[in-house]
Scaffold this motif. Structure first.
Motif, mmCIF file in Angstrom:
data_model
loop_
_atom_site.group_PDB
_atom_site.id
_atom_site.type_symbol
_atom_site.label_atom_id
_atom_site.label_comp_id
_atom_site.label_asym_id
_atom_site.label_seq_id
_atom_site.Cartn_x
_atom_site.Cartn_y
_atom_site.Cartn_z
ATOM 1 N N ALA A 1 36.373 -21.354 27.399
ATOM 2 C CA ALA A 1 35.612 -22.296 27.820
ATOM 3 C C ALA A 1 35.862 -23.614 26.788
ATOM 4 C CB ALA A 1 34.095 -21.869 27.252
ATOM 5 N N GLY B 1 38.449 -25.439 28.659
ATOM 6 C CA GLY B 1 38.066 -25.960 29.922
ATOM 7 C C GLY B 1 37.100 -26.998 29.687
ATOM 8 N N ALA B 2 36.523 -27.279 28.636
ATOM 9 C CA ALA B 2 35.774 -28.401 28.584
ATOM 10 C C ALA B 2 36.549 -29.548 28.030
ATOM 11 C CB ALA B 2 34.797 -28.126 27.164
ATOM 12 N N GLY C 1 37.729 -30.493 31.299
ATOM 13 C CA GLY C 1 37.123 -30.954 32.617
ATOM 14 C C GLY C 1 36.323 -29.877 33.161
ATOM 15 N N ASP C 2 36.956 -28.805 32.995
ATOM 16 C CA ASP C 2 36.484 -27.732 34.026
ATOM 17 C C ASP C 2 35.318 -27.226 33.578
ATOM 18 O OD1 ASP C 2 36.543 -25.594 35.431
ATOM 19 O OD2 ASP C 2 37.820 -24.422 34.460
ATOM 20 N N THR C 3 34.328 -26.984 34.455
ATOM 21 C CA THR C 3 33.109 -26.686 34.043
ATOM 22 C C THR C 3 32.818 -25.258 34.534
ATOM 23 O OG1 THR C 3 32.133 -27.722 36.118
ATOM 24 C CG2 THR C 3 32.109 -29.307 33.965
ATOM 25 N N ARG D 1 30.140 -23.531 32.139
ATOM 26 C CA ARG D 1 28.801 -24.037 32.157
ATOM 27 C C ARG D 1 27.875 -23.382 33.318
ATOM 28 N NH1 ARG D 1 29.924 -30.178 31.002
ATOM 29 N NH2 ARG D 1 31.172 -29.911 28.907
ATOM 30 N N HIS D 2 28.545 -23.341 34.515
ATOM 31 C CA HIS D 2 28.021 -22.859 35.816
ATOM 32 C C HIS D 2 27.451 -21.559 35.581
ATOM 33 C CE1 HIS D 2 28.538 -26.527 37.824
ATOM 34 N NE2 HIS D 2 29.800 -26.609 37.647
#
Length: 101
Positions: free
Chosen positions: A16, A19-20, A23-25, A28-29
């Motif tokens: 995570a 990913g943050a 820019g991979d969210t 979060r989803h």
């Protein structure tokens, strides 16, 4: 068991975090708590049954790759050379000679 849970949570948090940064969210989803729970559940309950099966298949495939494959068998009555008849020994009173018909 605690080490497995800690590793599952640590690797998920690392995923995570990376990913943050890029820019991979996706984390979060899905929701980080649900992701942490599913990772720990998988590592504790499913992996002990899945990993041995995968290792068994890998060993079987590796063993099959190492074993020599059987080649074509020579026809009955032929020598190991390419289709030639076997050499015969003709014994005479004077000497033994090898001849091929």
């Amino acid at each position: 068991m605690a080490v497995v849970v800690a590793a599952a949570i640590g690797s998920t948090l690392l995923y995570a975090g990376v990913g943050a940064l890029v820019g991979d969210t996706a984390a979060r989803h899905v929701g980080l708590p649900g992701l942490l729970f599913s990772a720990a559940l998988y590592d504790l309950l499913l992996a002990p049954f899945i990993v041995p099966g995968v290792m068994w298949l890998a060993r079987r495939r590796q063993k099959a790759a190492r074993s020599p494959r059987p080649g074509p068998r020579p026809r009955p009555g032929t020598s190991p050379r390419a289709g030639s008849p076997p050499a015969r020994v003709c014994a005479s009173a004077a000497s033994a000679a090898v001849w091929a018909p």
